[in-house]
Each structure stands twice: as C-alpha cells, then as structure tokens.
Enzyme design. Structure first.
Site, PDB file in Angstrom:
ATOM      1  N   GLN A 128      72.426  24.402 -16.659  1.00  0.00           N
ATOM      2  CA  GLN A 128      72.300  24.869 -15.294  1.00  0.00           C
ATOM      3  C   GLN A 128      72.931  23.880 -14.319  1.00  0.00           C
ATOM      4  OE1 GLN A 128      70.992  27.960 -14.302  1.00  0.00           O
ATOM      5  NE2 GLN A 128      71.944  27.332 -12.377  1.00  0.00           N
ATOM      6  N   CYS A 172      65.097  34.036  -7.956  1.00  0.00           N
ATOM      7  CA  CYS A 172      65.938  35.212  -7.709  1.00  0.00           C
ATOM      8  C   CYS A 172      65.838  35.666  -6.256  1.00  0.00           C
ATOM      9  CB  CYS A 172      65.565  36.344  -8.662  1.00  0.00           C
ATOM     10  SG  CYS A 172      63.840  36.831  -8.586  1.00  0.00           S
ATOM     11  N   GLU A 185      64.194  43.425 -13.782  1.00  0.00           N
ATOM     12  CA  GLU A 185      64.306  42.605 -12.578  1.00  0.00           C
ATOM     13  C   GLU A 185      65.392  41.575 -12.855  1.00  0.00           C
ATOM     14  OE1 GLU A 185      63.174  42.960  -9.679  1.00  0.00           O
ATOM     15  OE2 GLU A 185      61.706  44.544 -10.043  1.00  0.00           O
ATOM     16  N   GLU A 223      75.491  34.917  -8.035  1.00  0.00           N
ATOM     17  CA  GLU A 223      74.245  34.159  -8.035  1.00  0.00           C
ATOM     18  C   GLU A 223      74.459  32.825  -8.735  1.00  0.00           C
ATOM     19  OE1 GLU A 223      69.559  35.120  -8.647  1.00  0.00           O
ATOM     20  OE2 GLU A 223      70.896  35.786 -10.245  1.00  0.00           O
ATOM     21  N   GLY A 246      70.343  42.293 -18.553  1.00  0.00           N
ATOM     22  CA  GLY A 246      69.636  43.499 -18.123  1.00  0.00           C
ATOM     23  C   GLY A 246      70.404  44.766 -18.445  1.00  0.00           C
ATOM     24  N   LYS A 280      57.752  37.758 -25.458  1.00  0.00           N
ATOM     25  CA  LYS A 280      58.799  36.789 -25.793  1.00  0.00           C
ATOM     26  C   LYS A 280      59.157  35.981 -24.546  1.00  0.00           C
ATOM     27  CE  LYS A 280      63.190  36.388 -25.622  1.00  0.00           C
ATOM     28  NZ  LYS A 280      63.307  34.906 -25.550  1.00  0.00           N
ATOM     29  N   GLY A 299      65.491  38.665 -15.853  1.00  0.00           N
ATOM     30  CA  GLY A 299      66.538  37.745 -16.272  1.00  0.00           C
ATOM     31  C   GLY A 299      67.853  38.084 -15.608  1.00  0.00           C
ATOM     32  N   SER A 300      68.932  37.807 -16.297  1.00  0.00           N
ATOM     33  CA  SER A 300      70.263  37.959 -15.713  1.00  0.00           C
ATOM     34  C   SER A 300      70.709  39.417 -15.681  1.00  0.00           C
ATOM     35  CB  SER A 300      71.279  37.151 -16.512  1.00  0.00           C
ATOM     36  OG  SER A 300      71.485  37.734 -17.795  1.00  0.00           O
TER      37      SER A 300
END
Length: 482
Positions: free
Chosen positions: A331, A284, A250, A383, A231, A173, A226-227
């Site tokens: 964003q 990241c 991650e 972040e 996660g 996905k 992802g975020s």
C-alpha cells in the site's frame, strides 16, 4: 511465539494447511500472531457445517437469537480497550480509532439483537373473496462473507450480526492481512451459545477460500467489501453459478468534499483533515477530492496545510499519534506511485508525501496534499486509499456540484457551507448514497443504511433495519379457510 491460532469450523477449532503471519505496520519487527490458513477442503467442510446447521437456526426463536447477539455485544464492549489495541497493532489506525471501531462493533451486535425481536410480516385481504394473504421474511441460507483489512472488526460485525439475527448461517473469510481482530471476534461468537456450524471462520486467500465460496452450490449469498475489480468478478461468478447466488457489493469511493465561499474555514479544514487523512486515509468514505470555490480557495489551502503540519505521524498505539502507518509495504508503494503520477500530470504537491523514519521500522508516510489539480487527472479519478488528497478549484457552487458528481463512484459526498439554500440543494442533487453537511465524509452511524451508487455499491444497503433486504427473502402465502 505463541501457538498458531486456528480456524473455527463446525463448532471446533481446527488446524490449517499453512500459516499467515500478522505483522505490525508500526513496527515490522513485531509479529502480532500466526494464524492457520484454510484450504479448499476445509472451506468446503465449513460450508457443509453451515448448511447442516441452517434448518434449526433459521427456525430458532427470536429470543434465542437475541440472547446470542446480546452476549456477543456485551463481551465486545467489555473488552474494547484490549481489542482496540490489537486492532491498532495489526491494521495501523490509532489506538483511539481502534477502540472506537471495537465499540461500534459491539453496538452493531446490540442493535441486531433488538432487530431479532422486531422482525415482522404483513397480513392482508386478497383481491379474491375468502382468501387471506400473508407476507413473511425468511433467512436466505448459507452466507459467505468476504471482508477487507481497513475495518477488521466493524465491517465483519455489520455483516455477521444481521446474518445471524435473521436466521442465516455464516462462513466468514477475513482479509489475510488482518486476521487478529477476526479471530478475536470469532472466539467471542463461539462462546455465545450458538449451535455448532452456525458460524464458521476460514482464514485464507481469495483465490482459494474466496473462490470456493463463490463456486459452491450450497452458498446462497455472498456479502463482499473490497476493491471494484474483485467486486465485478464476484458479481459475474454469482450470476453464473448454479443456482445463482444473491450478492451484495461495497466497493470503492472517490468522495468529494465541496467547500463554498461562505463556509466556516475552521469547520471546513477540520472536515477535510479528518475525512481525508484520519485512519491514514484508508477508508472507502475518505474525502480525497477537495473541491473549493475561488473566493475561499487560497485561505482554505493555507489553513489546511498548517493543520497537516501539526499532525503527528507515529506508532499507532503511542499516545499523541494522529495518524498511524500505512497498512503494509504494498500500500505504501501504491501511495508513493500516485504521488509521482499526480506530479507528472501537472498537479502541485503542496505538502507532504515524504517517507518518515520513526523509533521502530514501519510504513510511515507524511500526509500529502495536491493543489492545482483537475478532475480529469488520475489522482482525482482513481481511488488511492492512502493519506493523499487533491484540491480542485471551482468557479462557483454550480461548477463545484458538477465536478463532485463527475465520477464513476457515488459512495459519500460532503459540502461545507453556512447557506441553507446550498446545503439543501446539495443534499438533493449530490449523486452519492450518503451526504454530509459541515462534516467529514467519513464517519457514519451504525443504525442507518450504509452504501452508495454507481460503481461504489451494488445490491441492498448494509447496516440498520435495511440490512434485512439482503439477509432475508420474502415469501407470500395464501390461505383459503375450509
């Protein structure tokens, strides 16, 4: 407009239940493509196909897996300019960066083609007389993969390649924001000769496709990038599922680059500019905290500001562009919101941050540099994931190291110094999974482990031979000869 590009399930290209439009962030009038969206039923069909294909694929020979992965690698590398341009159009990183990412994806598949031939086990003596002990690795099963938008071909490659290498089957996905690179990669995989059902592509939302992967009992493992918030939800879902799923996360980073008084200013500025701002800061591993000791602080800030003034922000595929657009309007709004947060907290916006107009409509923003920041500010804790960095002043090396480690994240960290003493000490004492000396924090090799500590990562490392820890399970077998 070209035809709607389909999902790949059970060896066939199939229509979806809706459409995702892929918009070029360098030119919002440019629709890169339209892609079929999978629903829950199609995702379940993909899982069923992967489950049915698993017994044969997991017992296929290393040569079969080598041949497939090597073929995938060869086609990716032969088409790197074409695929790199597609990537730059849909994600917004510059054309050289896009081509470089595609090349890396090809190298990853080549590496894991070789790993298929290198998987070994152990055989030893039991502590009990007359018994043999064998330790082998076997494929985990059906692996669900959820990947982000910022590296739309490299991150899928470093998940899919080891999964196939070790005999797993895949339901992939990709992020809805960047389906083009994922679809192109899937077409290449589909032509590699792997059996139907071994690899499946399902484009769709996290709330539908992602949730189905998390809830389905036939999915044995989830690999996610992802975020942090997502996660944590994935971790909880995998633990509560029945049977429990293996999972690998991650997530975010707030990576420090420490610049010491003895650093080469030119080297430090290049490391900071590359690490913080290239790929529009949407990495990241970006070095968004620049921790600079007092003796070099003013000289470094002046030199970095001049470097930023010379960076060209423009269409990602235009020759001479250093920094492309932000990936989308959401964003861009987030980046602008953090500029106000930083100023409200008392940091000084020394350079940049302005919205830019270019020949075509897009999400263009000047790279932004804060000074007089402290490590307690939100711009130093959270972040941002854009072309924004803050400079934090430190008295000396010891304070700089303490500041660099004072974060909930621990993905990457860097130090710029000409001192072997400080370089060695920083490598040993930095609380990060990856440490750089006189280099940008962003940019790693494909044949060594990738991952962090604390809130940045959970589970086995990605990439290199260490990937086998996630994509295989260990079996211990005893034999009593009769």
């Amino acid at each position: 407009m070209n035809a709607i590009l389909k999902n790949f399930i059970a060896g066939e290209w199939v229509d979806g239940s809706g459409v995702t439009r892929n918009i070029n962030p360098s030119n919002t009038n440019d629709v890169v493509g339209e892609y079929a969206k999978a629903d829950k039923a199609q995702t379940e069909k993909a899982i069923a196909a992967a489950k049915a294909a698993f017994p044969a694929w997991s017992r296929s020979t290393p040569q079969e897996r080598y041949d497939a992965l090597n073929k995938i690698s060869a086609e990716i590398l032969s088409r790197k300019e074409e695929l790199g341009r597609l990537l730059a159009r849909e994600e917004g990183k510059t054309l050289p960066e896009g081509i470089g990412e595609v090349a890396r994806a090809g190298q990853i598949f080549a590496f894991f083609a070789g790993e298929a031939l290198r998987l070994t086990g152990e055989k030893g003596a039991s502590v009990r007389p007359g018994l043999d002990v064998e330790i082998t690795r076997e494929a985990v099963g059906v692996v669900g993969m959820i990947t982000p938008w910022n590296f739309p071909i490299a991150i899928p490659a470093w998940k899919i390649a080891p999964a196939l290498c070790y005999g797993n089957t895949v339901v992939f996905k990709p992020a809805e924001l960047v389906p083009g690179s994922a679809h192109a990669l899937s077409e290449i995989i589909a032509r590699s000769g792997i059996p139907a059902g071994v690899f499946n592509l399902v484009v769709g939302s996290g709330s539908v496709v992602g949730q189905t992967l998390l809830e389905h009992p036939d999915v044995a493992a989830i690999s996610f990038t992802g975020s942090v918030g997502t996660g944590r939800k994935i971790a909880q879902a995998c633990v509560l599922s029945n049977p429990m799923k293996k999972f690998q996360l991650e997530m975010g980073g707030k990576n420090p680059l420490v610049v010491l008084d003895d650093a080469d200013v030119k080297v430090a500025v290049e490391a900071a500019a590359n690490g913080a701002y290239f790929s529009t800061g949407q990495r990241c591993t970006a070095s968004s905290r620049l921790i600079v000791t007092e003796g070099i602080h003013d000289k470094f800030v002046e030199a970095l500001t001049e470097r930023l003034k010379g960076l060209v922000v423009d269409d990602a595929v235009k020759q001479g562009t250093h920094i492309g657009p932000v990936v989308d309007g959401n964003q861009l709004e987030q980046d602008q919101r953090y500029l106000k947060i930083g100023q409200d907290e008392g940091a000084k916006l020394t350079w940049g941050g302005e919205l830019l107009n270019r020949e075509s409509p897009g999400f263009y923003m000047q790279p932004a540099l804060f000074t007089e920041a402290t490590n307690s500010m939100r711009i130093a804790r959270e972040e941002i994931f854009g072309p924004v960095a803050c400079v934090i002043r430190a008295k000396n090396y010891d304070e700089a190291l303490a500041i660099s480690n004072d974060t909930e994240f621990g993905l990457a960290a860097g130090v710029c110094t000409t001192s072997l003493k400080y370089a060695s000490h920083f490598k040993r004492n930095s609380e990060a999974g990856m440490v750089m000396v006189n280099l940008p924090t962003a940019g790693v090799d494909y044949h060594v482990p990738f991952g962090g500590r604390k809130g940045s990562s959970y589970g086995a490392r990605e990439q290199g031979s260490y990937a086998r820890e996630f994509y295989t399970t260990v079996k211990t077998a005893y034999t009593f000869p009769v």
